[in-house]
Design a protein around this motif. Structure first.
Motif, mmCIF file in Angstrom:
data_model
loop_
_atom_site.group_PDB
_atom_site.id
_atom_site.type_symbol
_atom_site.label_atom_id
_atom_site.label_comp_id
_atom_site.label_asym_id
_atom_site.label_seq_id
_atom_site.Cartn_x
_atom_site.Cartn_y
_atom_site.Cartn_z
ATOM 1 N N PHE A 322 0.785 -1.224 0.000
ATOM 2 C CA PHE A 322 0.000 0.000 0.000
ATOM 3 C C PHE A 322 0.822 1.281 0.000
ATOM 4 C CE2 PHE A 322 -2.761 -3.143 1.943
ATOM 5 C CZ PHE A 322 -3.954 -2.930 1.278
ATOM 6 N N HIS A 323 1.969 1.260 0.638
ATOM 7 C CA HIS A 323 2.634 2.539 0.888
ATOM 8 C C HIS A 323 4.031 2.575 0.286
ATOM 9 C CE1 HIS A 323 -0.634 2.953 3.688
ATOM 10 N NE2 HIS A 323 -0.261 1.825 4.255
ATOM 11 N N GLU A 325 5.325 4.697 -1.407
ATOM 12 C CA GLU A 325 5.930 6.028 -1.417
ATOM 13 C C GLU A 325 6.723 6.269 -0.144
ATOM 14 O OE1 GLU A 325 2.755 5.587 -0.733
ATOM 15 O OE2 GLU A 325 2.397 6.699 1.103
ATOM 16 N N MET A 326 6.512 5.439 0.893
ATOM 17 C CA MET A 326 7.239 5.656 2.133
ATOM 18 C C MET A 326 8.683 5.182 2.049
ATOM 19 S SD MET A 326 4.550 4.753 5.099
ATOM 20 C CE MET A 326 5.770 4.919 6.365
ATOM 21 N N PRO A 328 12.453 4.922 0.496
ATOM 22 C CA PRO A 328 13.370 5.700 -0.329
ATOM 23 C C PRO A 328 13.476 5.061 -1.712
ATOM 24 C CG PRO A 328 14.353 5.148 1.783
ATOM 25 C CD PRO A 328 13.094 4.385 1.689
ATOM 26 N N LEU A 331 15.804 2.044 -2.334
ATOM 27 C CA LEU A 331 15.354 0.817 -1.682
ATOM 28 C C LEU A 331 14.168 0.241 -2.435
ATOM 29 C CD1 LEU A 331 15.729 -1.063 0.703
ATOM 30 C CD2 LEU A 331 14.205 0.371 2.019
ATOM 31 N N PHE A 434 -5.684 -3.693 5.222
ATOM 32 C CA PHE A 434 -5.821 -2.251 5.408
ATOM 33 C C PHE A 434 -4.502 -1.501 5.479
ATOM 34 C CE2 PHE A 434 -9.900 -3.693 7.291
ATOM 35 C CZ PHE A 434 -10.720 -3.087 6.372
ATOM 36 N N GLY A 435 -3.409 -2.143 5.192
ATOM 37 C CA GLY A 435 -2.127 -1.439 5.212
ATOM 38 C C GLY A 435 -1.777 -0.914 6.595
ATOM 39 N N LEU A 436 -1.161 0.245 6.621
ATOM 40 C CA LEU A 436 -0.746 0.833 7.904
ATOM 41 C C LEU A 436 -1.950 1.106 8.802
ATOM 42 C CD1 LEU A 436 2.090 3.410 7.237
ATOM 43 C CD2 LEU A 436 2.193 1.289 8.512
ATOM 44 N N TYR A 437 -3.046 1.507 8.183
ATOM 45 C CA TYR A 437 -4.256 1.766 8.961
ATOM 46 C C TYR A 437 -4.687 0.498 9.702
ATOM 47 C CZ TYR A 437 -9.195 2.308 9.884
ATOM 48 O OH TYR A 437 -10.410 2.317 10.494
ATOM 49 N N PHE A 440 -2.419 0.087 12.680
ATOM 50 C CA PHE A 440 -2.823 1.017 13.744
ATOM 51 C C PHE A 440 -4.036 0.467 14.485
ATOM 52 C CE2 PHE A 440 -1.315 5.137 11.423
ATOM 53 C CZ PHE A 440 -0.023 4.707 11.561
ATOM 54 N N THR A 441 -5.026 0.052 13.703
ATOM 55 C CA THR A 441 -6.265 -0.430 14.317
ATOM 56 C C THR A 441 -5.999 -1.648 15.185
ATOM 57 O OG1 THR A 441 -7.247 0.232 12.247
ATOM 58 C CG2 THR A 441 -8.668 -0.898 13.791
ATOM 59 N N LEU B 111 -4.938 5.010 2.134
ATOM 60 C CA LEU B 111 -5.312 3.798 1.413
ATOM 61 C C LEU B 111 -6.098 4.201 0.171
ATOM 62 C CD1 LEU B 111 -6.582 1.514 4.291
ATOM 63 C CD2 LEU B 111 -4.441 1.320 3.082
ATOM 64 N N PHE B 261 17.857 10.100 3.417
ATOM 65 C CA PHE B 261 17.489 8.743 3.033
ATOM 66 C C PHE B 261 15.992 8.547 3.222
ATOM 67 C CE2 PHE B 261 16.921 4.236 4.142
ATOM 68 C CZ PHE B 261 17.308 3.700 2.939
ATOM 69 N N ARG B 264 9.479 11.606 2.977
ATOM 70 C CA ARG B 264 8.050 11.320 2.825
ATOM 71 C C ARG B 264 7.527 10.337 3.865
ATOM 72 N NH1 ARG B 264 5.237 10.695 -2.581
ATOM 73 N NH2 ARG B 264 3.675 11.354 -1.122
#
Lengths: 511, 359
Positions: A322-323, A325-326, A328, A331, A434-437, A440-441, B111, B261, B264
């Motif tokens: 899901f993420h 973009e987080m 680098p 990587l 739900f990915g990171l969400y 968290f939940t 999401l 590094f 975002r």
């Protein structure tokens, strides 16, 4: 059974011992189904043949006591009394010199003592028997601990014998306020369960609660302290343990000193400690033997390991699914290149590897140690390497799983590691949907659950929530002993001072 | 069993309730009115808000029994019912707003592609679990998550530090001064005014002499966080961008750079918002639950929890069509409603004072 024996001997009424020695012996043998470990030895008293008999269960008794100190004494002694009652007194006087003696009139009690390893002395024409304390027999010697090993600190661990275990703790707590109370639980096993606490420090309500929960147990067998734990724990369906167990006498003694209650169970080296807090599972007794700064660092490492072991695979799944973009860019590209030929989505990939690891770990526990190394080679090297080369899993996944595995072995307590392993899969599923969400939940739900738990009335997350400032001296930061002057407050409000040492002043020594 | 709160836990709940929703919307709202003086609006709002926080507890500080007994004692049975109906409506409105804005935020920013309804369902059911476990459990969890929230805020403040350029803040209080103060009105509406609902928790506090202090501590701490975040947002991304983005603080998080590094990691911001808003939803939901129990005179406390949860989901889905409407709402209907509630509460404090001084 009973009616038969009644017909034959005509004299066993209301479970009472008869005055006829032969009748009594026959009854005992019949009740035990002529079991082969029952030993009956007849003795002559002076001129009278077979006037006395001693019976015991082979293997449960200290044979030396019976042979050297008792049999030989009785044989040598010339009893003067002709009256059986007087004779019994004489014998009793003789035995008291070497061992504890009790009287028994009922067969029910007689069998209880016989099973516990006592010897029964029966005299003809006397309607009661003498119980001689000859408990003994073989058991494991006090040995190194196997589960909670430390670099610095005592190495001896509890054994299967209750008496030795209590002695190990008593040797560390030379205080008359260390009180013990014994229970017999299990209708078939009659397991001795002993609770121990420090009177004047423990909260009496907690002791009362422990006693009440123990007396509520109605079961036929208690084979290990785990059986007791399941009955006295607060929440049956929680993945988190609310009862602490240890085979380290020093850990148990330290717990008792904090105002906790120890529960010793006969037949197991694992002693229970209640009430238990969540942070107890992140502590090792070595923390108190090493210097404070080192222990603090190690504790922080354990907290880190807790999160790594719980969340790394789910974070991997969440980030790759899901993420992106987080990550680098460099990587991300290398990850994408690795995952290019992998046929499975990240979740399935992670699931395969985690399950494989759990299988390997379980196999490693069951296997004899000689084969264990072979499994680790096959598992770690061959499987891991081959799976990557075959393009089934990505190298990154192997790293993630190994990292998780190493972290999950950091905890001093096996219980918590199991909880984390179970919850890891839940978190992986949440991350996949739900990915990171989702993570968290899941984390919120976990903390809600932890906050709702109590162990014998004490909030499980204490001293983190409810927050206690003085309690922070022994959570992440292990305060130097000179600075920790009080016992945890919530456990017990009475007598909280534990240390009055003045911090040593920096004195220069003139030479 | 009566659940107990410590003054410490109460101040953390106040903190979470002020920051929930607000932390994400405040920079945008304040800057829309005050431009480069947006942070002044927040400072003004915080100062006024602290006065309000001093006032709120007065309504039920005296007296014994639970919240509803006390209110009845102060302003009479009918007045109390009316006030509580008002609080319930306000709380309901607030909760659906929060649920929906969180769902939209997650489905838009975190999401992509997940329907916001699913998020609304999960968030409501998790808070349902929380409120069914009781107020004590919520309070203890707040203590755990307060640490995470503060850590994330600190990290955010530290990591964006290299990107700040204070030129964005200039000129200070030279242009549109009036708007800087007008901006405080909507800022107050979604922060300190909303907290009025927390007076329902005061009877649960085990040391009531410290209630006012905990309100102030929580309020001040939240105020500092809001000021810092607003200043940081304006200083880093500038006035134009702050007013332009719906979630300007999330945009701020995208500026994080660590050691060239990690960049975002705006997830940190999501953390802050998620935890604060979640506790806001749970607390208001809890108060809704006990208030409906009082209004309908039901014995069992948890009877209304599940039906309320379903109502909340349905209402949040149907009342707020999209995120642009959220701002429209915050500027108009919601603003009026929250000030109305606040004024009525403050008036009833005055009324009860007057009534007592007459006797």
């Amino acid at each position: 059974m009973r009616t038969q024996s009644d017909k034959k001997t005509q004299s066993i009424v209301h479970d009472q011992l008869s005055s006829c020695l032969k009748t009594n012996l026959t009854y005992i043998k019949e009740q035990l189904g002529h079991s082969t470990d029952l030993v009956v030895r007849h003795l002559h008293i002076g001129s009278k043949k077979n006037g006395m008999a001693i019976c015991y269960l082979d293997g449960l008794v200290e044979k030396e006591t019976i042979r050297d100190q008792f049999m030989s004494q009785v044989k040598r002694q010339a009893f003067s009394a002709k009256d059986p009652q007087k004779l019994k007194e004489e014998v009793e006087n003789l035995i008291t010199a070497v061992s504890a003696v009790e009287h028994v009139r009922l067969f029910n009690d007689l069998f209880k003592h016989l099973m516990a390893g006592d010897s029964i002395l029966l005299i003809d024409q006397v309607k009661s028997g003498l119980i001689i304390d000859t408990k003994g027999g073989n058991s494991r010697e006090i040995d190194m601990v196997t589960t909670q090993e430390v670099v610095r600190g005592p190495k001896e661990g509890f054994v299967e014998r209750l008496e030795s275990n209590i002695a190990l703790v008593r040797r560390r707590l030379k205080d008359r306020n260390f009180w013990l109370k014994s229970y017999s639980i299990g209708t078939k096993t009659q397991t001795t369960v002993v609770i121990g606490y420090l009177n004047g420090i423990v909260n009496p309500d907690i002791v009362k609660e422990v006693e009440e929960r123990l007396s509520r147990i109605k079961i036929d067998a208690i084979l290990e302290s785990g059986n007791i734990e399941e009955f006295i724990q607060d929440d049956m369906y929680s993945p988190f343990p609310t009862v602490y167990n240890s085979e380290r006498p020093d850990a148990i003694a330290a717990g008792i000193l904090e105002g906790k209650v120890a529960i010793f169970v006969d037949g197991t080296p694992f002693v229970l400690l209640v009430p238990t807090l969540f942070v107890d599972f992140l502590k090792s007794s070595e923390d108190y033997y090493q210097r404070s700064d080192i222990s603090t660092m190690i504790r922080c490492l354990r907290v880190l390991a807790f999160f790594i072991a719980l969340l790394t695979p789910s974070f991997y799944i969440a980030v790759t699914l899901f993420h992106q973009e987080m990550l680098p860019t460099t990587l991300l590209t290398s990850l994408a290149a690795q995952r290019e030929g992998i046929p499975f989505p990240a979740f399935i990939e992670a699931l395969i590897m985690e399950v494989t690891f759990e299988l390997l770990r379980e196999a490693g526990v069951r296997l004899p140690s000689s084969v264990g190394s072979a499994i680790s080679i096959v598992g770690a090297l061959v499987l891991g390497q081959a799976a990557v080369e075959a393009g089934i899993v990505s190298p990154m996944m192997v790293i993630v799983v190994s990292f998780t595995a190493i972290s999950s072995f950091v905890f001093p307590s096996y219980n918590l590691a199991i909880s984390i392993r179970m919850l890891r899969f839940v978190f992986m599923m949440l991350a996949a949907s739900f990915g990171l969400y989702g993570i968290f939940t899941g984390f919120l739900l976990m903390v809600f659950h932890l906050a709702s738990l109590r162990s014998f009335g004490i909030p499980y997350l204490f001293p983190l929530a409810p927050f206690s400032f003085s309690g922070q001296r022994d959570v992440f930061w292990r305060a130097p002993l000179a600075q920790s002057k009080e016992r945890p407050h919530l456990l017990s409000q009475i007598n909280t001072t534990k240390n009055q040492t003045e911090p040593s002043s920096k004195k220069e020594i003139d030479l | 069993m009566k659940s107990k709160l410590s003054p410490h836990q109460l101040s953390l709940l106040v903190f979470m309730n002020i920051l929930g929703t607000a932390i994400v919307f405040i920079p945008t709202i304040a800057t829309t009115y005050g431009k480069e003086n947006g942070w002044v609006s927040v400072v003004v709002a915080v100062l006024v808000g602290l006065i309000l926080l001093m006032l709120y507890p007065s309504l039920i500080m005296n007296g014994k029994g639970n919240f509803f007994d006390r209110i009845e004692y102060q302003i009479g049975s009918i007045g109390a019912k009316a006030l509580i109906v008002l609080l319930v409506l306000f709380g309901f409105f607030m909760t659906i707003g929060n649920i929906w804005s969180l769902s939209q935020f997650i489905s838009v920013q975190i999401l992509m592609g997940t329907p916001p309804e699913v998020i609304a369902y999960t968030i409501t059911f998790v808070s349902l679990y929380a409120i069914r476990s009781g107020l004590e459990v919520i309070a203890r969890s707040v203590e755990v998550f307060f640490l995470f929230t503060m850590m994330s805020l600190l990290l955010l403040a530290i990591f964006v530090w290299p990107e700040t350029s204070f030129d964005h803040l200039l000129p200070i209080m030279q242009l549109n001064q009036t708007n800087a103060f007008v901006g405080a009105i909507p800022v107050l509406a979604i922060t300190y005014v909303e907290v009025v609902i927390l007076i329902a928790l005061i009877p649960h506090v085990n040391d009531e002499t410290k209630v006012r202090k905990s309100f102030l501590i929580g309020g001040a701490l939240a105020g500092i966080c809001m000021i810092v975040v607003t200043v940081a947002t304006i200083a880093v991304i500038g006035v134009e961008a702050t007013t332009h983005y719906t979630y300007s603080i999330y945009r701020l998080g995208q500026n994080i750079q660590i050691a060239e590094f990690f960049d975002r990691i705006e997830g940190i911001v999501a953390f802050i918002w998620f935890f604060t808003i979640f506790f806001k939803i749970s607390t208001t939901f809890y108060i809704l639950m006990i208030s409906t129990q009082y209004l309908f005179k039901v014995n069992h406390q948890k009877v209304f929890s599940a039906p309320l949860a379903l109502l909340l989901i349905a209402a949040s889905k149907s009342s707020l069509p999209n995120i642009f409407y959220d701002f429209e709402l915050m500027r108009s209907t919601y603003l009026t409603l929250s000030y109305l509630v606040m004024i009525i509460v403050v008036l009833s404090i005055g009324l009860s004072r007057l009534k007592r001084s007459n006797y």
